[in-house]
Design a protein around this motif. Sequence first.
Motif, PDB file in Angstrom:
ATOM      1  N   ILE A   8       0.852  -1.182   0.000  1.00  0.00           N
ATOM      2  CA  ILE A   8       0.000   0.000   0.000  1.00  0.00           C
ATOM      3  C   ILE A   8       0.885   1.228   0.000  1.00  0.00           C
ATOM      4  CG2 ILE A   8      -1.763   1.273   1.282  1.00  0.00           C
ATOM      5  CD1 ILE A   8      -2.490  -1.438   2.594  1.00  0.00           C
ATOM      6  N   PHE A   9       0.630   2.154  -0.920  1.00  0.00           N
ATOM      7  CA  PHE A   9       1.358   3.416  -0.913  1.00  0.00           C
ATOM      8  C   PHE A   9       0.693   4.365   0.072  1.00  0.00           C
ATOM      9  CE2 PHE A   9       3.103   1.661  -4.767  1.00  0.00           C
ATOM     10  CZ  PHE A   9       4.419   2.136  -4.744  1.00  0.00           C
ATOM     11  N   VAL A  10       1.514   5.008   0.900  1.00  0.00           N
ATOM     12  CA  VAL A  10       0.983   5.750   2.031  1.00  0.00           C
ATOM     13  C   VAL A  10       0.138   6.953   1.620  1.00  0.00           C
ATOM     14  CG1 VAL A  10       2.837   4.992   3.554  1.00  0.00           C
ATOM     15  CG2 VAL A  10       3.096   7.124   2.280  1.00  0.00           C
ATOM     16  N   SER A  11       0.391   7.494   0.428  1.00  0.00           N
ATOM     17  CA  SER A  11      -0.423   8.633  -0.007  1.00  0.00           C
ATOM     18  C   SER A  11      -1.895   8.253  -0.119  1.00  0.00           C
ATOM     19  CB  SER A  11       0.087   9.163  -1.356  1.00  0.00           C
ATOM     20  OG  SER A  11      -0.006   8.155  -2.353  1.00  0.00           O
ATOM     21  N   HIS A  12      -2.166   6.965  -0.335  1.00  0.00           N
ATOM     22  CA  HIS A  12      -3.545   6.490  -0.439  1.00  0.00           C
ATOM     23  C   HIS A  12      -4.211   6.365   0.930  1.00  0.00           C
ATOM     24  CE1 HIS A  12      -2.291   4.405  -4.471  1.00  0.00           C
ATOM     25  NE2 HIS A  12      -2.374   5.721  -4.559  1.00  0.00           N
ATOM     26  N   LEU A  13      -3.412   6.425   1.997  1.00  0.00           N
ATOM     27  CA  LEU A  13      -3.972   6.298   3.344  1.00  0.00           C
ATOM     28  C   LEU A  13      -4.291   7.644   3.979  1.00  0.00           C
ATOM     29  CD1 LEU A  13      -1.748   3.474   4.900  1.00  0.00           C
ATOM     30  CD2 LEU A  13      -4.094   3.297   4.067  1.00  0.00           C
ATOM     31  N   SER A  14      -3.732   8.706   3.456  1.00  0.00           N
ATOM     32  CA  SER A  14      -3.946  10.016   4.057  1.00  0.00           C
ATOM     33  C   SER A  14      -5.427  10.390   4.017  1.00  0.00           C
ATOM     34  CB  SER A  14      -3.126  11.075   3.302  1.00  0.00           C
ATOM     35  OG  SER A  14      -3.357  12.356   3.841  1.00  0.00           O
ATOM     36  N   GLY A  15      -5.990  10.623   5.193  1.00  0.00           N
ATOM     37  CA  GLY A  15      -7.378  11.051   5.294  1.00  0.00           C
ATOM     38  C   GLY A  15      -8.408   9.949   5.263  1.00  0.00           C
ATOM     39  N   VAL A  16      -7.989   8.668   5.099  1.00  0.00           N
ATOM     40  CA  VAL A  16      -8.989   7.595   5.034  1.00  0.00           C
ATOM     41  C   VAL A  16      -9.591   7.385   6.418  1.00  0.00           C
ATOM     42  CG1 VAL A  16      -7.753   6.484   3.134  1.00  0.00           C
ATOM     43  CG2 VAL A  16      -7.402   5.678   5.472  1.00  0.00           C
ATOM     44  N   PRO A  17     -10.871   6.977   6.480  1.00  0.00           N
ATOM     45  CA  PRO A  17     -11.524   6.790   7.775  1.00  0.00           C
ATOM     46  C   PRO A  17     -11.031   5.543   8.501  1.00  0.00           C
ATOM     47  CG  PRO A  17     -13.008   6.185   5.995  1.00  0.00           C
ATOM     48  CD  PRO A  17     -11.792   6.785   5.347  1.00  0.00           C
ATOM     49  N   VAL A  18     -11.063   5.604   9.822  1.00  0.00           N
ATOM     50  CA  VAL A  18     -10.694   4.483  10.685  1.00  0.00           C
ATOM     51  C   VAL A  18     -11.959   4.039  11.410  1.00  0.00           C
ATOM     52  CG1 VAL A  18      -9.267   3.722  12.617  1.00  0.00           C
ATOM     53  CG2 VAL A  18      -8.365   5.388  10.980  1.00  0.00           C
ATOM     54  N   PHE A  19     -12.269   2.731  11.334  1.00  0.00           N
ATOM     55  CA  PHE A  19     -13.495   2.203  11.925  1.00  0.00           C
ATOM     56  C   PHE A  19     -13.174   1.156  12.985  1.00  0.00           C
ATOM     57  CE2 PHE A  19     -14.700   3.553   7.639  1.00  0.00           C
ATOM     58  CZ  PHE A  19     -15.847   4.307   7.886  1.00  0.00           C
ATOM     59  N   GLN A 119       4.140  -2.722   3.671  1.00  0.00           N
ATOM     60  CA  GLN A 119       3.648  -4.082   3.484  1.00  0.00           C
ATOM     61  C   GLN A 119       3.768  -4.846   4.797  1.00  0.00           C
ATOM     62  OE1 GLN A 119       5.655  -6.569   0.526  1.00  0.00           O
ATOM     63  NE2 GLN A 119       3.658  -7.256  -0.178  1.00  0.00           N
ATOM     64  N   GLN A 120       2.781  -5.711   5.047  1.00  0.00           N
ATOM     65  CA  GLN A 120       2.817  -6.536   6.255  1.00  0.00           C
ATOM     66  C   GLN A 120       3.701  -7.746   6.006  1.00  0.00           C
ATOM     67  OE1 GLN A 120      -0.983  -8.022   7.603  1.00  0.00           O
ATOM     68  NE2 GLN A 120      -0.312  -8.026   9.724  1.00  0.00           N
ATOM     69  N   LEU A 121       4.532  -8.064   6.981  1.00  0.00           N
ATOM     70  CA  LEU A 121       5.433  -9.203   6.835  1.00  0.00           C
ATOM     71  C   LEU A 121       4.654 -10.512   6.913  1.00  0.00           C
ATOM     72  CD1 LEU A 121       8.398  -7.989   9.058  1.00  0.00           C
ATOM     73  CD2 LEU A 121       8.111  -7.763   6.596  1.00  0.00           C
ATOM     74  N   PRO A 122       5.073 -11.536   6.170  1.00  0.00           N
ATOM     75  CA  PRO A 122       4.350 -12.813   6.168  1.00  0.00           C
ATOM     76  C   PRO A 122       4.266 -13.421   7.564  1.00  0.00           C
ATOM     77  CG  PRO A 122       5.958 -12.735   4.388  1.00  0.00           C
ATOM     78  CD  PRO A 122       6.223 -11.542   5.256  1.00  0.00           C
ATOM     79  N   ALA A 123       3.071 -13.917   7.891  1.00  0.00           N
ATOM     80  CA  ALA A 123       2.815 -14.665   9.135  1.00  0.00           C
ATOM     81  C   ALA A 123       3.134 -13.867  10.391  1.00  0.00           C
ATOM     82  CB  ALA A 123       3.618 -15.973   9.150  1.00  0.00           C
ATOM     83  N   ARG A 124       3.168 -12.521  10.277  1.00  0.00           N
ATOM     84  CA  ARG A 124       3.437 -11.700  11.450  1.00  0.00           C
ATOM     85  C   ARG A 124       2.523 -10.492  11.425  1.00  0.00           C
ATOM     86  NH1 ARG A 124       9.724 -10.446  11.547  1.00  0.00           N
ATOM     87  NH2 ARG A 124       9.117  -9.414  13.465  1.00  0.00           N
ATOM     88  N   ARG A 125       2.464  -9.783  12.555  1.00  0.00           N
ATOM     89  CA  ARG A 125       1.676  -8.561  12.607  1.00  0.00           C
ATOM     90  C   ARG A 125       2.530  -7.332  12.328  1.00  0.00           C
ATOM     91  NH1 ARG A 125      -1.713  -8.378  17.995  1.00  0.00           N
ATOM     92  NH2 ARG A 125       0.356  -8.681  18.883  1.00  0.00           N
ATOM     93  N   ASP A 126       3.828  -7.539  12.108  1.00  0.00           N
ATOM     94  CA  ASP A 126       4.719  -6.408  11.859  1.00  0.00           C
ATOM     95  C   ASP A 126       4.553  -5.885  10.439  1.00  0.00           C
ATOM     96  OD1 ASP A 126       5.700  -6.608  14.368  1.00  0.00           O
ATOM     97  OD2 ASP A 126       7.555  -7.631  13.809  1.00  0.00           O
ATOM     98  N   TRP A 127       4.710  -4.575  10.303  1.00  0.00           N
ATOM     99  CA  TRP A 127       4.685  -3.910   9.001  1.00  0.00           C
ATOM    100  C   TRP A 127       6.008  -3.183   8.815  1.00  0.00           C
ATOM    101  CZ3 TRP A 127       0.040  -2.973   5.920  1.00  0.00           C
ATOM    102  CH2 TRP A 127      -1.104  -3.596   6.435  1.00  0.00           C
ATOM    103  N   GLU A 128       6.399  -2.993   7.542  1.00  0.00           N
ATOM    104  CA  GLU A 128       7.583  -2.213   7.278  1.00  0.00           C
ATOM    105  C   GLU A 128       7.450  -1.480   5.940  1.00  0.00           C
ATOM    106  OE1 GLU A 128      10.786  -5.032   7.372  1.00  0.00           O
ATOM    107  OE2 GLU A 128      10.601  -5.505   5.235  1.00  0.00           O
ATOM    108  N   ILE A 129       8.270  -0.437   5.794  1.00  0.00           N
ATOM    109  CA  ILE A 129       8.345   0.282   4.520  1.00  0.00           C
ATOM    110  C   ILE A 129       9.319  -0.469   3.626  1.00  0.00           C
ATOM    111  CG2 ILE A 129       9.079   2.413   3.416  1.00  0.00           C
ATOM    112  CD1 ILE A 129       8.276   3.901   5.958  1.00  0.00           C
ATOM    113  N   ASP A 130       8.861  -0.892   2.442  1.00  0.00           N
ATOM    114  CA  ASP A 130       9.759  -1.694   1.608  1.00  0.00           C
ATOM    115  C   ASP A 130      10.081  -1.071   0.250  1.00  0.00           C
ATOM    116  OD1 ASP A 130       7.248  -2.078   0.504  1.00  0.00           O
ATOM    117  OD2 ASP A 130       7.635  -4.160  -0.042  1.00  0.00           O
TER     118      ASP A 130
END
Length: 423
Positions: A8-19, A119-130
Amino acid sequence: MAGGAPRIFVSHLSGVPVFDPNGDQVGRVRDLVAMLRVGGRPPRLLGLVVEVVSRRRIFLPMTRVTGVESGQVITTGVVNMRRFEQRPTERLVLGELLDRRVTLGATGEEVTVLDVAIQQLPARRDWEIDKIFVRKGKGGALRRRGETLTVEWSAVTGFSLEEEGQGAENLVATFEQMRPADVANVLHHLSPKRRAEVANALDDDRLADVMEELPEDEQVEILGKLKEERAADVLEAMDPDDAADLLSELPEDDKERLLTLMQPDDAADVRRLLSYEENTAGGLMTTEPIVLRPDATVADALARVRQSDLSPALAAQVYVCRPPDETPTGKYLGTVHFQRLLRDPPFTLVSSIVDTDLPPLRPDASLPQVTSYLAAYNMVAVPVVDESGSLLGAVTVDDVLDHLLPDDWRETDFHAEEVSSGQ
């Protein structure tokens, strides 16, 4: 998002709603928080800065994000409403990383950062900028004319922490691949001043894991040097039994003040544990074992056991209870051991394979009784049930060992090779 999901590119997350899980809007994403690392390694994404209805900006850890899809973010529903405060080791992705001038390592050419991908790392809850989306050229008003390309994080310089001169940040970066117990061993041998600097540089979840491995006097020392609101955050991130043990060492006024600052559900678990005598099953237990209803399947049980944040002792068995599912539960029906889960088909109901032969312990059972139970039945955890038959929690072998080992056991040399402390 599971491993293999699109980045996911972060520019697409700016301003999106959180539920929340009920579909109620919590707020909107205003930024993302990352921690840079040495050696060109991709930054770890710590969480989101969310603006709630009152226009307050709060921090939402990625561990409490269950979905990022279709222009929305879904949370677990547990949101800390304290105002977000950026820490020294944290970087705001939208506010600090975009529009920066960095250098392509292969050519030495300067480029402008237009976007970054997570991107979320496989089989984990960690995310990183790749990935990084960049534009060649000198930037400014004419930068749109330059060629654009997407490169790996490691392909550019100008972001990452320098190897020298980073103070506590550089030391924290060396902890990335170390177990909490080994990090605790390093901290144990640092000066109090240096220990406080490192504690301030660690994120809440990591600091909580490390503090659980430290002697109680050092836990108290570190907690006392944190701001009270952050101290409450770290206590929330600790296992309830460890948080209760730590709070029991504090003066009554300090203990009550921190409990008041904690989230009500987390504080309620800790208060319940504080009501038991220290060296009893009730005082030793954790209130967060794996609890399943009788109509759950083996597949459901294995999915819970597979969670990466569970200790091996807690993942060794599941406890079958009638609703409610959180401790204190409804009637405790018995235990299903991990090995039994591996032997039965995924569609099997856990209620049909439950082990009812092992008697649970009462919360007032003494430490010797708990130890004898674990040894007699070759168990790594034991359920604790009250007089009404409700499951209160489980005592794990690691909690028992903490009370059986000598106070100076951390001084032994079984630990992995220590990291240079830079004292």
